[in-house]
Enzyme design. Structure first.
Site, mmCIF file in Angstrom:
data_model
loop_
_atom_site.group_PDB
_atom_site.id
_atom_site.type_symbol
_atom_site.label_atom_id
_atom_site.label_comp_id
_atom_site.label_asym_id
_atom_site.label_seq_id
_atom_site.Cartn_x
_atom_site.Cartn_y
_atom_site.Cartn_z
ATOM 1 N N HIS A 135 -10.489 -4.812 -3.439
ATOM 2 C CA HIS A 135 -9.157 -5.130 -2.905
ATOM 3 C C HIS A 135 -9.285 -5.551 -1.454
ATOM 4 C CE1 HIS A 135 -9.942 -0.813 -2.491
ATOM 5 N NE2 HIS A 135 -9.307 -0.872 -1.332
ATOM 6 N N VAL A 137 -10.816 3.410 -3.593
ATOM 7 C CA VAL A 137 -10.483 2.861 -4.913
ATOM 8 C C VAL A 137 -11.550 1.818 -5.262
ATOM 9 C CG1 VAL A 137 -8.790 1.584 -6.279
ATOM 10 C CG2 VAL A 137 -8.007 3.256 -4.584
ATOM 11 N N HIS A 170 -7.294 -5.643 2.040
ATOM 12 C CA HIS A 170 -6.155 -5.106 2.792
ATOM 13 C C HIS A 170 -5.634 -6.193 3.730
ATOM 14 C CE1 HIS A 170 -6.886 -0.693 2.037
ATOM 15 N NE2 HIS A 170 -8.120 -1.112 1.889
ATOM 16 N N ASN A 179 -13.146 -2.780 2.286
ATOM 17 C CA ASN A 179 -14.014 -1.623 2.472
ATOM 18 C C ASN A 179 -14.999 -1.574 1.314
ATOM 19 O OD1 ASN A 179 -12.788 -0.594 4.836
ATOM 20 N ND2 ASN A 179 -11.117 0.246 3.602
ATOM 21 N N ASP A 197 0.852 -1.193 0.000
ATOM 22 C CA ASP A 197 0.000 0.000 0.000
ATOM 23 C C ASP A 197 0.887 1.242 0.000
ATOM 24 O OD1 ASP A 197 -3.220 0.529 0.874
ATOM 25 O OD2 ASP A 197 -1.826 2.214 1.118
ATOM 26 N N ILE A 198 0.501 2.228 -0.810
ATOM 27 C CA ILE A 198 1.315 3.443 -0.962
ATOM 28 C C ILE A 198 1.263 4.311 0.299
ATOM 29 C CG2 ILE A 198 -0.455 5.011 -1.934
ATOM 30 C CD1 ILE A 198 1.581 5.662 -4.172
HETATM 31 P P1 AMP Z 1 -9.822 1.740 0.258
HETATM 32 O O1 AMP Z 1 -10.041 2.909 1.173
HETATM 33 O O2 AMP Z 1 -10.197 0.431 0.862
HETATM 34 O O3 AMP Z 1 -10.424 1.962 -1.105
HETATM 35 O O4 AMP Z 1 -8.251 1.643 0.100
HETATM 36 C C1 AMP Z 1 -7.541 2.036 -1.019
HETATM 37 C C2 AMP Z 1 -6.088 1.840 -0.672
HETATM 38 O O5 AMP Z 1 -5.329 1.910 -1.864
HETATM 39 C C3 AMP Z 1 -5.544 2.894 0.292
HETATM 40 O O6 AMP Z 1 -5.010 2.227 1.435
HETATM 41 C C4 AMP Z 1 -4.467 3.583 -0.534
HETATM 42 O O7 AMP Z 1 -3.351 3.976 0.236
HETATM 43 C C5 AMP Z 1 -4.115 2.529 -1.549
HETATM 44 N N1 AMP Z 1 -3.560 3.037 -2.799
HETATM 45 C C6 AMP Z 1 -4.060 4.032 -3.563
HETATM 46 N N2 AMP Z 1 -3.288 4.212 -4.635
HETATM 47 C C7 AMP Z 1 -2.284 3.306 -4.561
HETATM 48 C C8 AMP Z 1 -1.163 2.995 -5.379
HETATM 49 N N3 AMP Z 1 -0.898 3.655 -6.509
HETATM 50 N N4 AMP Z 1 -0.330 2.002 -4.981
HETATM 51 C C9 AMP Z 1 -0.585 1.338 -3.839
HETATM 52 N N5 AMP Z 1 -1.632 1.564 -3.032
HETATM 53 C C10 AMP Z 1 -2.470 2.554 -3.379
#
Ligand code: AMP
Ligand code: ZN
Length: 115
Positions: A101, A97, A103, A88, A31-32
């Site tokens: 996905h 996003v 986590h 989520n 995760d970024i």
């Molecule tokens: P959510 O709130 O469950 O949609 O989580 C989306 C996750 O994606 C967050 O923890 C972000 O930090 C992660 N994220 C967004 N863009 C990227 C990226 N380019 N590379 C890795 N993780 C990302």
């Protein structure tokens, strides 16, 4: 594959990621914006927006996300100490996003209720 989806772009290698697992169906990357010492995002390559959109045909694929997550948890040495797996879904859960996905969070203590 969705043209503008950030995780589809990662899947197509159009944007970089720190990949920790890849096969023909599933990817996992760091995760970024990590919320724990171990924070890995596990995705299907197939663009499914959210858990509400999972169909019966996706059951095996979604199960595989959990299977891959527990393997990575062992590799990252958080399996015995404990970890949290989170999907989520939609606004109240804070989904940012819209490509499904899982986590994997570990390496620290988590609390319940999660807040
Ligand atoms: P959510 O709130 O469950 O949609 O989580 C989306 C996750 O994606 C967050 O923890 C972000 O930090 C992660 N994220 C967004 N863009 C990227 C990226 N380019 N590379 C890795 N993780 C990302
Ligand atoms: Zn996507």
């Amino acid at each position: 594959m969705e043209k503008d989806c950030i995780f589809c772009k990662i899947s197509r290698k159009e944007i970089p990621s720190k990949m920790v697992y890849a096969d023909e169906e599933v990817l996992a990357f760091e995760d970024i914006n990590p919320q724990a010492p171990v924070h890995i995002v596990i995705i299907p390559k197939k663009h499914i927006e959210k858990t509400s959109d999972i169909t019966e045909g996706d059951i095996g694929l979604i199960g595989k996300l959990v299977f891959v997550a527990q393997k990575i948890a062992k590799e990252k040495n958080v399996s015995d100490s404990g970890y949290r797996l989170v999907f989520n879904c939609n606004k109240d859960a804070g989904q940012a996003v819209f490509h499904i996905h899982l986590h994997l969070l570990g390496g620290r203590k988590f609390f319940w209720p999660p807040g």
